[in-house]
Design an enzyme around this catalytic site. Structure first.
Site, PDB file in Angstrom:
ATOM      1  N   GLU A   1      58.482  55.739   6.994  1.00  0.00           N
ATOM      2  CA  GLU A   1      59.119  54.470   6.872  1.00  0.00           C
ATOM      3  C   GLU A   1      58.089  53.440   6.977  1.00  0.00           C
ATOM      4  O   GLU A   1      57.533  53.141   7.992  1.00  0.00           O
ATOM      5  CB  GLU A   1      59.994  54.523   8.263  1.00  0.00           C
ATOM      6  CG  GLU A   1      61.044  55.531   8.369  1.00  0.00           C
ATOM      7  CD  GLU A   1      61.806  55.748   9.468  1.00  0.00           C
ATOM      8  OE1 GLU A   1      62.416  54.886  10.056  1.00  0.00           O
ATOM      9  OE2 GLU A   1      61.450  56.884  10.411  1.00  0.00           O
TER      10      GLU A   1
ATOM     11  N   GLU B   1      63.082  64.867  18.990  1.00  0.00           N
ATOM     12  CA  GLU B   1      62.044  64.708  17.968  1.00  0.00           C
ATOM     13  C   GLU B   1      60.763  65.421  18.374  1.00  0.00           C
ATOM     14  O   GLU B   1      60.295  65.761  19.373  1.00  0.00           O
ATOM     15  CB  GLU B   1      61.697  63.038  18.250  1.00  0.00           C
ATOM     16  CG  GLU B   1      62.450  62.149  17.801  1.00  0.00           C
ATOM     17  CD  GLU B   1      61.840  60.816  17.940  1.00  0.00           C
ATOM     18  OE1 GLU B   1      60.756  60.526  18.121  1.00  0.00           O
ATOM     19  OE2 GLU B   1      62.798  59.628  18.348  1.00  0.00           O
TER      20      GLU B   1
ATOM     21  N   LYS C   1      57.903  50.360   9.807  1.00  0.00           N
ATOM     22  CA  LYS C   1      57.754  50.808  11.542  1.00  0.00           C
ATOM     23  C   LYS C   1      56.597  49.888  11.846  1.00  0.00           C
ATOM     24  O   LYS C   1      55.248  50.119  11.235  1.00  0.00           O
ATOM     25  CB  LYS C   1      57.481  52.165  11.622  1.00  0.00           C
ATOM     26  CG  LYS C   1      59.090  52.960  11.575  1.00  0.00           C
ATOM     27  CD  LYS C   1      58.951  54.413  11.988  1.00  0.00           C
ATOM     28  CE  LYS C   1      58.984  54.282  13.364  1.00  0.00           C
ATOM     29  NZ  LYS C   1      58.930  55.618  14.030  1.00  0.00           N
TER      30      LYS C   1
ATOM     31  N   GLU D   1      52.488  55.874  12.641  1.00  0.00           N
ATOM     32  CA  GLU D   1      53.787  55.704  12.892  1.00  0.00           C
ATOM     33  C   GLU D   1      54.589  55.584  11.482  1.00  0.00           C
ATOM     34  O   GLU D   1      56.005  55.746  11.539  1.00  0.00           O
ATOM     35  CB  GLU D   1      54.299  54.313  13.689  1.00  0.00           C
ATOM     36  CG  GLU D   1      53.918  54.580  14.989  1.00  0.00           C
ATOM     37  CD  GLU D   1      54.828  55.391  15.721  1.00  0.00           C
ATOM     38  OE1 GLU D   1      55.952  55.380  15.516  1.00  0.00           O
ATOM     39  OE2 GLU D   1      54.271  56.093  16.570  1.00  0.00           O
TER      40      GLU D   1
END
Length: 382
Positions: free
Chosen positions: A321, A267, A324, A330
């Site tokens: 997203e 990542e 999250k 985030e």
């Protein structure tokens, strides 16, 4: 109303029609993290077509979602699939590990390439010492189950580590693991070495900049021109933080006696939006980080300490997203919004024809993914 299938077919025809003007785009050699902690994402079958337009052939999941694996059947995409931290205790049981592989791997592997199982994610970021103790037995048992099923040559076993495992990261040659983790990491390194499994790290220069914006030059973390830093022990020069982080991990591994383990980045990314205290989380910085990173990957660069080993990277992440937890950042690491529009423009093209899967989803497939292809092509040519 056109069906999804017919629109997908038309999408491919339009993409082929545009291929001459876009030029011959080669595979970037990058991977993409495909997270699904959201309630508004396109279907896996749509994502399969989208990634096909990008010529991206490596995807990392955080689970082993059968819908995703089926959607990518007979594609050229290779998968890393995941087992959650909550599964580690069960995976130490040989029967449960074998059953999991028979249910989540064997039914799909003949049609969808699965090259790695990620057993746990950032386990040492927690304070749960029992979880730490469960990691190695789970990895060993999953690997043994693969051996017993004749799959160990196709599928390797690894885990992803946070850079929090390092006590020292600067200079890179002084990289060292935290002393309280050594008793856990030493046998894990032995396991990686024995089965030739990569050591995956989640590396985010963004965090270092956010925590110390006055002390960390922005250009250094964004791969922009800068004076760089020189490691006083090796005299190696670093012009970006990500490569320094990777070499610090190599040094930490070497300090425990191993030189045959490859470090890869599972990542890395940069958020396009954050809270007030999340300095640097802007679309401009995210575009610079990911755009410059793509160029480095295309050049097949190695780090200063490992110049002959092209760095292996999975970018985080494909989509924003919305479910999250945690700070605003985030939920804002995606290259794209779930409706298929780019979160930020990394330049070189203004617009492309819009295509929609259906009136319900309204995903601008060609506009978005051809955009990134063209951007990458432009980066390569600059």
């Amino acid at each position: 109303m056109a069906t999804t299938t017919s629109v997908l077919f038309r999408l491919l025809l339009v993409l082929l029609t545009l291929s001459d003007s876009l030029g011959q785009i080669q595979g970037l050699g990058i991977g993409i993290n495909y997270g699904q902690i959201a309630n508004n994402l396109p279907s896996p079958s749509q994502v399969a077509v989208l990634l096909g337009t990008l010529n991206i052939s490596r995807v990392k999941l955080y689970d082993a979602d059968p819908k995703v694996l089926v959607a990518f059947s007979n594609s050229s995409v290779d998968f890393i699939i995941g087992l959650g931290n909550e599964d580690l205790e069960n995976m130490a049981d040989s029967t449960k590990a074998k059953n999991w592989i028979q249910e989540r791997v064997q039914p799909y592997i003949s049609q969808t390439s699965i090259s790695s199982i990620l057993v746990g994610n950032e386990v040492f970021k927690s304070n749960d010492t029992q979880l730490w103790s469960n990691l190695l037995p789970a990895m060993q048992t999953v690997h043994l189950s693969l051996v017993n099923l004749g799959l160990e040559k196709q599928v390797t076993v690894t885990t992803a580590y946070s850079l929090d495992i390092l006590a020292t990261s600067y200079p890179p040659s002084s990289g060292a693991f935290k002393p309280d983790l050594a008793q856990y990491i030493q046998p894990l390194l032995n396991f990686h070495s024995q089965i030739n499994s990569p050591f995956l790290i989640n590396a985010y220069p963004y965090f270092a900049y956010k925590d110390n914006p006055n002390g960390v030059p922005l250009e250094y973390v964004l791969f922009q021109p800068n004076q760089g830093t020189v490691d006083p022990k090796t005299n190696l020069k670093y012009d970006n933080m990500l490569y320094a982080q990777v070499d610090a991990v190599y040094s930490a591994i070497k300090a425990l006696g191993y030189t045959d383990i490859e470090v890869r980045i599972s990542e890395t990314g940069w958020p396009s939006k954050g809270d007030e205290n999340e300095v640097g989380a802007t679309p401009e910085n995210a575009g610079s980080y990911n755009g410059n990173l793509l160029q480095r990957i295309e050049e097949k660069q190695g780090t200063p300490a490992k110049p002959d080993v092209p760095i292996d990277i999975y970018v985080f992440a494909l989509f924003n997203e919305n479910l999250k937890p945690g700070p605003t950042s985030e939920r804002n690491y995606g290259l794209y919004y779930p409706n298929g529009t780019p979160v930020y423009n990394i330049g070189l093209i203004d617009h492309l024809p819009e295509m929609k899967y259906s009136s319900a989803t309204q995903i601008r497939v060609l506009s978005v993914f051809s955009l990134l292809i063209s951007v990458t092509a432009g980066l390569i040519c600059t």
